[in-house]
Scaffold this motif. Structure first.
Motif, short mmCIF file in Angstrom:
data_model
loop_
_atom_site.label_atom_id
_atom_site.label_comp_id
_atom_site.label_asym_id
_atom_site.label_seq_id
_atom_site.Cartn_x
_atom_site.Cartn_y
_atom_site.Cartn_z
N SER A 16 0.84 -1.20 0.00
CA SER A 16 0.00 0.00 0.00
C SER A 16 0.87 1.25 0.00
CB SER A 16 -0.90 0.01 1.23
OG SER A 16 -0.12 0.13 2.43
N HIS A 17 0.26 2.38 -0.38
CA HIS A 17 1.01 3.62 -0.42
C HIS A 17 1.51 4.01 0.96
CE1 HIS A 17 1.56 8.09 -1.04
NE2 HIS A 17 2.21 7.60 -2.08
N ALA A 18 0.69 3.77 1.99
CA ALA A 18 1.11 4.08 3.36
C ALA A 18 2.32 3.24 3.76
CB ALA A 18 -0.04 3.83 4.33
N SER A 19 2.34 1.98 3.35
CA SER A 19 3.48 1.11 3.67
C SER A 19 4.74 1.57 2.95
CB SER A 19 3.16 -0.34 3.28
OG SER A 19 2.07 -0.84 4.05
N ILE A 20 4.56 2.05 1.73
CA ILE A 20 5.71 2.53 0.97
C ILE A 20 6.30 3.77 1.62
CG2 ILE A 20 6.46 3.47 -1.24
CD1 ILE A 20 4.34 1.73 -2.59
N ILE A 21 5.44 4.68 2.07
CA ILE A 21 5.91 5.89 2.75
C ILE A 21 6.66 5.51 4.04
CG2 ILE A 21 5.22 7.99 3.96
CD1 ILE A 21 2.91 8.25 1.98
N THR A 22 6.06 4.59 4.80
CA THR A 22 6.70 4.15 6.03
C THR A 22 8.07 3.53 5.76
OG1 THR A 22 4.54 3.71 7.04
CG2 THR A 22 6.46 2.65 8.05
N THR A 23 8.13 2.74 4.70
CA THR A 23 9.41 2.11 4.32
C THR A 23 10.46 3.16 3.97
OG1 THR A 23 8.28 0.14 3.51
CG2 THR A 23 10.51 0.54 2.69
N ALA A 24 10.04 4.18 3.21
CA ALA A 24 10.98 5.22 2.80
C ALA A 24 11.49 6.00 4.01
CB ALA A 24 10.31 6.16 1.80
N VAL A 25 10.59 6.36 4.92
CA VAL A 25 10.99 7.11 6.11
C VAL A 25 11.91 6.25 6.98
CG1 VAL A 25 10.19 8.19 8.23
CG2 VAL A 25 8.93 8.56 6.10
N ALA A 26 11.52 4.99 7.19
CA ALA A 26 12.36 4.10 7.99
C ALA A 26 13.73 3.90 7.35
CB ALA A 26 11.66 2.75 8.16
N GLY A 27 13.76 3.80 6.03
CA GLY A 27 15.04 3.65 5.33
C GLY A 27 15.92 4.87 5.50
N LEU A 28 15.32 6.05 5.47
CA LEU A 28 16.10 7.29 5.66
C LEU A 28 16.72 7.33 7.06
CD1 LEU A 28 15.01 10.88 4.64
CD2 LEU A 28 16.06 10.44 6.85
N VAL A 29 15.87 7.10 8.07
CA VAL A 29 16.35 7.20 9.45
C VAL A 29 17.37 6.11 9.76
CG1 VAL A 29 15.68 7.12 11.88
CG2 VAL A 29 14.22 8.30 10.22
N ALA A 30 17.01 4.87 9.41
CA ALA A 30 17.91 3.75 9.72
C ALA A 30 19.23 3.88 8.96
CB ALA A 30 17.23 2.43 9.36
N GLY A 31 19.15 4.28 7.71
CA GLY A 31 20.38 4.43 6.92
C GLY A 31 21.27 5.52 7.45
N ALA A 32 20.68 6.67 7.83
CA ALA A 32 21.49 7.77 8.36
C ALA A 32 22.17 7.37 9.66
CB ALA A 32 20.61 9.01 8.58
N MET A 33 21.42 6.68 10.54
CA MET A 33 22.00 6.24 11.80
C MET A 33 23.09 5.19 11.56
SD MET A 33 20.65 8.07 14.12
CE MET A 33 20.76 9.35 12.84
#
Length: 235
Positions: free
Chosen positions: A48-65
């Motif tokens: 779903s679009h909501a899951s894709i947004i969540t994945t993108a945000v989680a990827g940004l935060v997790a990747g930066a950390m």
């Protein structure tokens, strides 16, 4: 007596930018590829679009950390090694300064000075700051190139976040129906522009750098999208 006044003329070399350029390009490149690949994978799996947004945000935060932690640990290890080497060198200078003088003189001879001049240069530099002279010319450690863990961690995390924010913005703004194509196409453009910008700063061919970065980014997204399509739910 004639006095000579030497005035240094300003020079700008590309190698001055190598350190920060490498870190910035690597971080931003990872941010774009990682986040776009994650989005491509879950989008190909018909999430779903909501899951894709969540994945993108989680990827940004997790990747930066992850980038910050990895860079901090890596550079901190380098800093520890430099500190240990400097401590050992200081002990050697106190124990046998004559031997250290000969060692420094031999380094200058290998660089092209004759023995007499090398001996004088080594003597003058050691008289000024023996540890700094040996750190720079024997160990390759200088103030401008010394390891800075916190600075490296912040730079890596920041550049990753900037890169990851680009595909995240596309996810938020692009039409849901063709989201996968929008993410892949814009990520390729972002990567090409990043490669060209890095080449412009580094003084290397623009087209070659842009194509190289875009190709490997496209390959990564293609593999991830394929995995998502293979294991995702049917449309």
């Amino acid at each position: 007596m004639t006095k000579f006044h030497f005035r240094a003329h300003p020079e700008h070399h590309r190698t001055e930018h190598v350190g920060w350029l490498r870190a910035a390009v690597l971080g931003a490149n990872d941010g774009i590829i990682s986040t776009a690949s994650l989005v491509a994978g879950v989008a190909a799996a018909h999430a779903s679009h909501a899951s894709i947004i969540t994945t993108a945000v989680a990827g940004l935060v997790a990747g930066a950390m992850s980038m910050a932690a990895g860079e901090f640990v890596s550079v901190y290890s380098q800093a520890d090694t430099e500190t240990a080497d400097l401590a050992r060198e200081k002990e050697e200078l106190n124990a046998s300064p004559e031997a250290e003088h000969r060692e420094l003189s031999a380094i200058y001879v290998k660089r092209g000075l004759d023995h007499e001049l090398a001996d004088k240069v080594a003597a003058q530099l050691m008289a000024h700051n023996a540890l700094a002279a040996h750190a720079r010319d024997e160990l390759g450690i200088s103030e401008s190139l010394s390891a800075r863990p916190v600075q490296a961690a912040m730079a890596s995390a920041g550049s990753f976040a900037v890169g990851a924010a680009m595909p995240l913005a596309v996810v938020l703004l692009a039409p849901e129906q063709n989201l996968l194509y929008w993410v892949v196409a814009t990520a390729i453009i972002f990567l090409a522009l990043l490669g060209a910008a890095a080449a412009a700063v580094g003084g290397t061919p623009l087209l070659r750098s842009a194509l190289r970065v875009a190709f490997w980014g496209t390959f990564a997204m293609g593999v991830t999208a394929g995995v998502g399509a293979a294991f995702g739910a049917p449309a």
